[in-house]
Each structure stands twice: as C-alpha cells, then as structure tokens.
Motif scaffolding. Structure first.
Motif, PDB file in Angstrom:
ATOM      1  N   THR A 108       0.799  -1.227   0.000  1.00 53.94           N
ATOM      2  CA  THR A 108       0.000   0.000   0.000  1.00 53.94           C
ATOM      3  C   THR A 108       0.833   1.280   0.000  1.00 53.94           C
ATOM      4  N   ASN A 126      -6.275   5.510  -2.973  1.00 54.96           N
ATOM      5  CA  ASN A 126      -5.446   5.339  -1.777  1.00 54.96           C
ATOM      6  C   ASN A 126      -6.264   5.068  -0.519  1.00 54.96           C
ATOM      7  N   ARG A 148      -2.056   3.290  -3.684  1.00 52.92           N
ATOM      8  CA  ARG A 148      -3.178   2.527  -4.243  1.00 52.92           C
ATOM      9  C   ARG A 148      -4.034   3.494  -5.063  1.00 52.92           C
ATOM     10  N   PHE A 197      -2.528  -1.357   5.010  1.00 55.32           N
ATOM     11  CA  PHE A 197      -2.002  -0.028   5.320  1.00 55.32           C
ATOM     12  C   PHE A 197      -1.736   0.097   6.818  1.00 55.32           C
TER      13      PHE A 197
END
Length: 189
Positions: free
Chosen positions: A8, A32, A27, A38
């Motif tokens: 990520t 994202n 991402r 993450f």
C-alpha cells in the motif's frame, strides 16, 4: 540498506543524499483508500524511515489524483462478514487504524503532509497528525462522521474524551483519537 516492499506504500528518495524521503500512499486506483495492510505497513515504514540515518525529513503524499479517500469500505464489510463477533472485530480494526496514526507521533523525523485531491475521513486524521501540512489549491477535505451533528454535539464528545483521559499528556500539544485530531485541525487551521 535493504528497502522493504509494501502493498500500500512506496518509499522514494528522489534526490540522492538530499535527506528528503517521499512516502506515498500507493493505491491510486482505489484512491489510496486505507486497508488492513495499510494499518500494518504504515507504522513499519515510518519506523524504518525514523531509524534510517540518511532520512532528515519525510514527505507524505498520495499517488494518483487523490491523497486518500479514507477507510476502504470493502474492508469493513469483510470484517463484519468474516467474524462471529463483528462488533469486536470492527473495534480492533479501528484501534489498528488509530495506532497507524499514532505512529506519526512516535516518528522523531519531521513528517510533512502534501495533500492534493480528496482527503476524506481517516485521511484527515493522518494529515493532522503530521508535523506540517500543505495542500494544493484543488484539495478538498471531508469528515462525514460529523454530518447531522451540531458543533455543540462534537464539542461535548471532545470534552468527554478529554475527561476520560483521551487528551494528550505527553506535552506535545496534540490530542489523541479521531475527534481530538479533528479538534486540533479545526483549532489550528
């Protein structure tokens, strides 16, 4: 130094020997959005950068058109469908998210948030936990959790959080928790 690969995130030193390292939420097709990966990777990446002698400053930004669209809703659905006790699972996921934001406080290297496009929900927690925040003119911010609530209601919840020990005792001037971070954002902006 061997660089770890992340699902990520991406770490880039654009100009060798500059001491400026870029940490990208990576991402872009998912804007994202924040996932369980993450929450695991972000504290590890910050720890590695913090302990790297070549790093003087970290610039945090998002790959693609947006900084971050907040928590990936599909992750929340999978939590509630995967576990017998969905409430406890959701609680643990939220605590992991909060820990990833707290990783910014633990990082002794300055972290500069560079925001563009959307910065939504949990992304605001991340940005406001950084040491400095800059944004492009087209950046926009949204905290949907406060829709439908008056400012008074938010103030009561923040005050309750302080009374219950959710305030910051470290002397850093930062409040803990999503609403505490929102309070700091509103207070200083």
């Amino acid at each position: 130094m061997v660089e770890e690969k992340y699902k990520t995130l991406e770490v880039v030193e654009k100009n060798p020997k500059s001491g400026v390292f870029h940490l990208y939420l990576n991402r872009p097709r998912q804007r994202n959005a924040l996932t369980h990966d993450f929450c695991t990777e972000f504290p590890k990446a910050l720890y590695a950068l913090d302990h790297n002698r070549d790093v003087n400053v970290i610039v945090l930004s998002g790959a693609g058109d947006h900084f971050c669209s907040g928590i990936d809703i599909s992750q929340l659905k999978s939590i509630t469908q995967s576990y017998h006790d969905a409430g406890e699972s959701l609680r643990r996921q939220i605590l992991a998210m909060q820990d990833s934001v707290t990783a910014l406080e633990r990082c002794r290297k300055p972290v500069i948030a560079s925001t563009h496009g959307a910065c939504i929900g949990g992304a605001i927690d991340i940005v406001t936990a950084c040491d400095l925040r800059y944004c492009m003119e087209e950046a926009f911010f949204s905290v949907k959790e406060v829709d439908g609530h008056s400012t008074h209601t938010v103030s009561i919840v923040i005050e309750r959080e302080r009374e219950e020990g959710g305030g910051d005792d470290s002397g850093s001037g930062r409040e803990r928790g999503s609403l505490g971070i929102l309070f700091n954002f509103l207070e200083f902006e």
